[in-house]
Design a protein around this motif. Structure first.
Motif, PDB file in Angstrom:
ATOM      1  N   ARG A  23       0.813  -1.223   0.000  1.00  0.00           N
ATOM      2  CA  ARG A  23       0.000   0.000   0.000  1.00  0.00           C
ATOM      3  C   ARG A  23       0.846   1.273   0.000  1.00  0.00           C
ATOM      4  O   ARG A  23       0.348   2.330  -0.369  1.00  0.00           O
ATOM      5  CB  ARG A  23      -0.940   0.026   1.207  1.00  0.00           C
ATOM      6  N   LEU A  34      -8.939   2.108  -5.340  1.00  0.00           N
ATOM      7  CA  LEU A  34      -7.677   1.801  -4.654  1.00  0.00           C
ATOM      8  C   LEU A  34      -6.532   2.620  -5.235  1.00  0.00           C
ATOM      9  O   LEU A  34      -5.667   3.107  -4.499  1.00  0.00           O
ATOM     10  CB  LEU A  34      -7.355   0.311  -4.766  1.00  0.00           C
ATOM     11  N   ASP A  93      -5.105  -4.427  -2.672  1.00  0.00           N
ATOM     12  CA  ASP A  93      -6.264  -4.728  -1.842  1.00  0.00           C
ATOM     13  C   ASP A  93      -5.842  -5.892  -0.960  1.00  0.00           C
ATOM     14  O   ASP A  93      -6.009  -7.055  -1.334  1.00  0.00           O
ATOM     15  CB  ASP A  93      -7.463  -5.087  -2.716  1.00  0.00           C
TER      16      ASP A  93
END
Length: 184
Positions: A20, A112, A46
């Motif tokens: 991330r 995202l 994710d």
């Protein structure tokens, strides 16, 4: 793993955080002749599932359509070079690339991406994302099947092999790296 080493849950949390926070991955694909190709790609994560965006006219799209077996690496290389070596960490993933065709999952990948890459707000890249048969942009979901986690925060050159659940959303086990000599 010994007591001083992170457990499976801690390894999964560290990898999820890396996916991330780091922006680039090196994606390896295989062409029809079996030769590897590597591309620098933005990665949106994710959990342990990675999404990568490309265009249908790119070679990597054709290669992933021909052979969905891919690999990628994401690394954190701290500023300061050698002096920061105690913070180096990376994940190497072998996985399956699947063309995303569900509109809700495409929107999830876009969301995202905007969360992970604030600079996207200044571009129109995702203003008109369509289904693969309606446009040139495509997203691939990379589901991990095997991996290698290296984390110098544990100790220099510390690494483990990773085993994943069938859906790739969970690490089910870590095996010491030194076992590679025994298993080939």
């Amino acid at each position: 793993m010994s007591r001083d080493e992170p457990d499976v849950a801690a390894v999964q949390d560290a990898i999820t955080d890396l996916l991330r926070t780091e922006e680039l991955a090196a994606l390896a694909t295989v062409d029809a002749d079996g030769a590897p190709s590597t591309s620098a790609m933005h990665i949106a994560a994710d959990g342990l599932i990675a999404y990568m965006h490309t265009f249908q006219f790119n070679r990597k799209h054709a290669q992933m359509q021909h052979n969905p077996n891919v690999g990628y690496v994401v690394s954190h290389l701290p500023p300061g070079g050698f002096a920061g070596r105690g913070e180096i960490r990376s994940v190497q993933i072998q996985g399956r690339a699947t063309l995303v065709t569900d509109p809700a999952e495409i929107q999830r990948a876009v969301t995202l991406s905007f969360e992970q890459f604030p600079w996207l707000a200044d571009l129109s890249l995702y203003d008109n994302v369509k289904l693969p048969d309606e446009g040139q942009q495509v997203f691939y979901r990379i589901t991990p099947t095997r991996g290698l986690w290296a984390d110098h925060r544990v100790r220099q050159l510390w690494r483990v092999f990773l085993e994943f659940s069938d859906d790739g959303r969970t690490i089910t086990g870590c095996r010491p790296y030194h076992s590679a000599r025994r298993t080939g």
